[in-house]
Design an enzyme around this catalytic site. Structure first.
Site, PDB file in Angstrom:
ATOM      1  N   SER A  63      62.544   3.354  34.496  1.00 41.27           N
ATOM      2  CA  SER A  63      63.692   2.702  33.835  1.00 41.27           C
ATOM      3  C   SER A  63      64.144   1.404  34.495  1.00 41.27           C
ATOM      4  O   SER A  63      64.954   0.687  33.911  1.00 41.27           O
ATOM      5  CB  SER A  63      64.881   3.656  33.776  1.00 41.27           C
ATOM      6  OG  SER A  63      64.672   4.611  32.768  1.00 41.27           O
ATOM      7  N   LYS A  66      63.780  -1.469  32.368  1.00 41.45           N
ATOM      8  CA  LYS A  66      64.778  -1.770  31.319  1.00 41.45           C
ATOM      9  C   LYS A  66      65.628  -2.986  31.693  1.00 41.45           C
ATOM     10  O   LYS A  66      66.115  -3.699  30.818  1.00 41.45           O
ATOM     11  CB  LYS A  66      65.682  -0.548  31.092  1.00 41.45           C
ATOM     12  CG  LYS A  66      64.929   0.656  30.520  1.00 41.45           C
ATOM     13  CD  LYS A  66      65.826   1.883  30.501  1.00 41.45           C
ATOM     14  CE  LYS A  66      65.102   3.104  29.967  1.00 41.45           C
ATOM     15  NZ  LYS A  66      65.885   4.340  30.130  1.00 41.45           N
ATOM     16  N   TYR A 188      57.003   0.421  25.064  1.00 39.91           N
ATOM     17  CA  TYR A 188      58.034   0.977  25.964  1.00 39.91           C
ATOM     18  C   TYR A 188      57.373   1.787  27.093  1.00 39.91           C
ATOM     19  O   TYR A 188      57.700   1.615  28.273  1.00 39.91           O
ATOM     20  CB  TYR A 188      59.000   1.836  25.136  1.00 39.91           C
ATOM     21  CG  TYR A 188      59.972   2.659  25.948  1.00 39.91           C
ATOM     22  CD1 TYR A 188      61.171   2.105  26.398  1.00 39.91           C
ATOM     23  CD2 TYR A 188      59.703   3.998  26.269  1.00 39.91           C
ATOM     24  CE1 TYR A 188      62.072   2.860  27.144  1.00 39.91           C
ATOM     25  CE2 TYR A 188      60.589   4.751  27.008  1.00 39.91           C
ATOM     26  CZ  TYR A 188      61.776   4.184  27.440  1.00 39.91           C
ATOM     27  OH  TYR A 188      62.655   4.939  28.190  1.00 39.91           O
ATOM     28  N   TYR A 240      73.274   5.634  34.717  1.00 40.13           N
ATOM     29  CA  TYR A 240      73.549   6.647  33.683  1.00 40.13           C
ATOM     30  C   TYR A 240      74.889   7.342  33.868  1.00 40.13           C
ATOM     31  O   TYR A 240      75.863   6.706  34.247  1.00 40.13           O
ATOM     32  CB  TYR A 240      72.379   7.640  33.588  1.00 40.13           C
ATOM     33  CG  TYR A 240      71.077   6.899  33.480  1.00 40.13           C
ATOM     34  CD1 TYR A 240      70.824   6.136  32.353  1.00 40.13           C
ATOM     35  CD2 TYR A 240      70.157   6.887  34.505  1.00 40.13           C
ATOM     36  CE1 TYR A 240      69.663   5.393  32.241  1.00 40.13           C
ATOM     37  CE2 TYR A 240      68.990   6.152  34.405  1.00 40.13           C
ATOM     38  CZ  TYR A 240      68.754   5.415  33.270  1.00 40.13           C
ATOM     39  OH  TYR A 240      67.623   4.685  33.173  1.00 40.13           O
ATOM     40  N   VAL A 258      63.231   7.117  36.981  1.00 38.55           N
ATOM     41  CA  VAL A 258      62.817   8.481  37.356  1.00 38.55           C
ATOM     42  C   VAL A 258      61.584   8.521  38.269  1.00 38.55           C
ATOM     43  O   VAL A 258      61.210   9.593  38.732  1.00 38.55           O
ATOM     44  CB  VAL A 258      62.583   9.419  36.135  1.00 38.55           C
ATOM     45  CG1 VAL A 258      63.868   9.773  35.441  1.00 38.55           C
ATOM     46  CG2 VAL A 258      61.557   8.838  35.181  1.00 38.55           C
TER      47      VAL A 258
HETATM   48  O1  DON Z   1      61.741   7.196  28.753  1.00 42.78           O
HETATM   49  C1  DON Z   1      61.750   7.852  29.794  1.00 42.78           C
HETATM   50  O2  DON Z   1      62.223   8.983  29.833  1.00 42.78           O
HETATM   51  C2  DON Z   1      61.153   7.227  31.036  1.00 42.78           C
HETATM   52  N1  DON Z   1      60.057   6.362  30.704  1.00 42.78           N
HETATM   53  C3  DON Z   1      62.165   6.438  31.798  1.00 42.78           C
HETATM   54  C4  DON Z   1      63.404   7.232  32.164  1.00 42.78           C
HETATM   55  C5  DON Z   1      64.047   6.809  33.414  1.00 42.78           C
HETATM   56  O3  DON Z   1      63.455   6.249  34.313  1.00 42.78           O
HETATM   57  C6  DON Z   1      65.458   7.224  33.575  1.00 42.78           C
HETATM   58  N2  DON Z   1      65.919   6.866  34.881  1.00 42.78           N
HETATM   59  N3  DON Z   1      66.500   7.407  35.737  1.00 42.78           N
END
Ligand code: DON
Length: 304
Positions: A63, A66, A188, A240, A258
């Site tokens: 993320s 993003k 994505y 978040y 993550v």
């Molecule tokens: O879309 C997802 O769930 C992952 N590619 C990214 C989520 C993420 O990194 C949330 N961060 N803490």
């Protein structure tokens, strides 16, 4: 300031907690990453690099991408971007679907998954290969030519992306996704699978620490007020539903992923990145959050 003694102290103090928490496993390929790793880097706007532990090892930025996607979309779309995505904290987990129906398919902010899918859709409308255009953008921000995505991680996420696919289809039903769901998800998942080290990430957010100007090539990425706005969004939404607690404990704009990475900015001074794969319940790195908390306490530097 010489940040090296601070990083060494943090590394030593956190030994007992490194590995505590859970490595993300809902993307199967990420479950193979050893939990007991830790790296941290600080790169100041003059280019001095301070690093400790596994700071040179590349990991899945997830993320954190993003933030770069939003910056690129904001560069291209300007304020009209805010007609399709909000800028309020969600108070919900990053992959939550619940607000989308009540709020007519407009995600709360660009950092939750739904919001990032809309941002990726914007990038896809303006480039043939949205993921590659983001890779090229990140290479320039970091001043590192060989940054790329890990196709195994991207494929692993694509094959388990029912939840993100559900969000994307739902937003399409409200007219808030212009490209094909499969294409947006493909782009994505690839930009989430970009791999970078702490040192590279701390360099890549240098433009935010430097009021919008890339310190490594002198180019203006965004104007100073946009840099302020992007940083403000990181503070309110970047971690978040833990963003309030994070601001309270750390006091810096930050963006987590993550994969266990967290980037943060000390405006006017430096970019910071910490990585440790074991996560707290909220999806933020456990040792990483503690490291940033120690960093601002020991240096007495934060935005407050
Ligand atoms: O879309 C997802 O769930 C992952 N590619 C990214 C989520 C993420 O990194 C949330 N961060 N803490």
């Amino acid at each position: 300031m010489d940040y090296q003694p601070v990083l060494d102290r943090i590394h030593a103090a956190l030994q007992p907690v490194i590995g505590q928490g859970k490595v993300a496993s809902y993307i199967p390929e990420l479950a193979n990453v050893a939990a007991d790793q830790f790296g941290m880097a600080v790169v100041d706007v003059a280019g001095n690099v301070y690093a400790v532990g596994d700071a040179g090892k590349r990991f899945s930025i997830q993320s954190i991408s993003k933030l770069f996607a939003l910056t690129l979309a904001f560069q291209r779309e300007g304020d009209s971007l805010w007609t399709r995505v909000g800028r309020e904290p969600s108070g919900n987990p990053f992959n939550s679907l619940v607000q989308l129906e009540r709020e007519n398919g407009i995600p709360r902010n660009p950092f939750i998954n739904a919001g990032a899918l809309v941002i990726t859709d914007m990038l896809a409308s303006r480039s043939v290969n949205a993921a590659q255009s983001l890779v090229d953008f990140v290479r320039k921000l970091a001043g590192v030519a060989d940054i790329t995505y890990n196709t195994r991680v991207a494929q692993s996420e694509i094959s388990t992306s029912s939840r993100n696919a559900a969000m994307a289809h739902f937003m399409k039903s409200f007219g808030n996704l212009h490209n094909k769901v499969g294409e947006v998800l493909h782009a994505y998942c690839h930009h989430c699978a970009i791999e970078m080290s702490c040192v590279e990430l701390a360099r890549a957010v240098g433009f935010l620490a430097n009021h919008g100007v890339n310190p490594w090539n002198g180019e203006t990425v965004v104007d100073p007020s946009s840099a302020k706005r992007l940083s403000a969004l990181m503070l309110t939404c970047g971690t978040y539903d833990a963003a309030g607690d994070f601001a309270y404990r750390v006091g810096l704009p930050a963006k987590s992923g993550v994969g266990g990475g967290i980037v943060a900015i000390l405006p006017g001074e430096c970019g910071i990145c910490v990585w440790s794969p074991a996560l707290e319940e909220s999806g933020n790195s456990h040792a990483g959050s503690l490291a940033l908390e120690m960093f601002t306490s020991l240096t007495r530097r934060s935005i407050f």
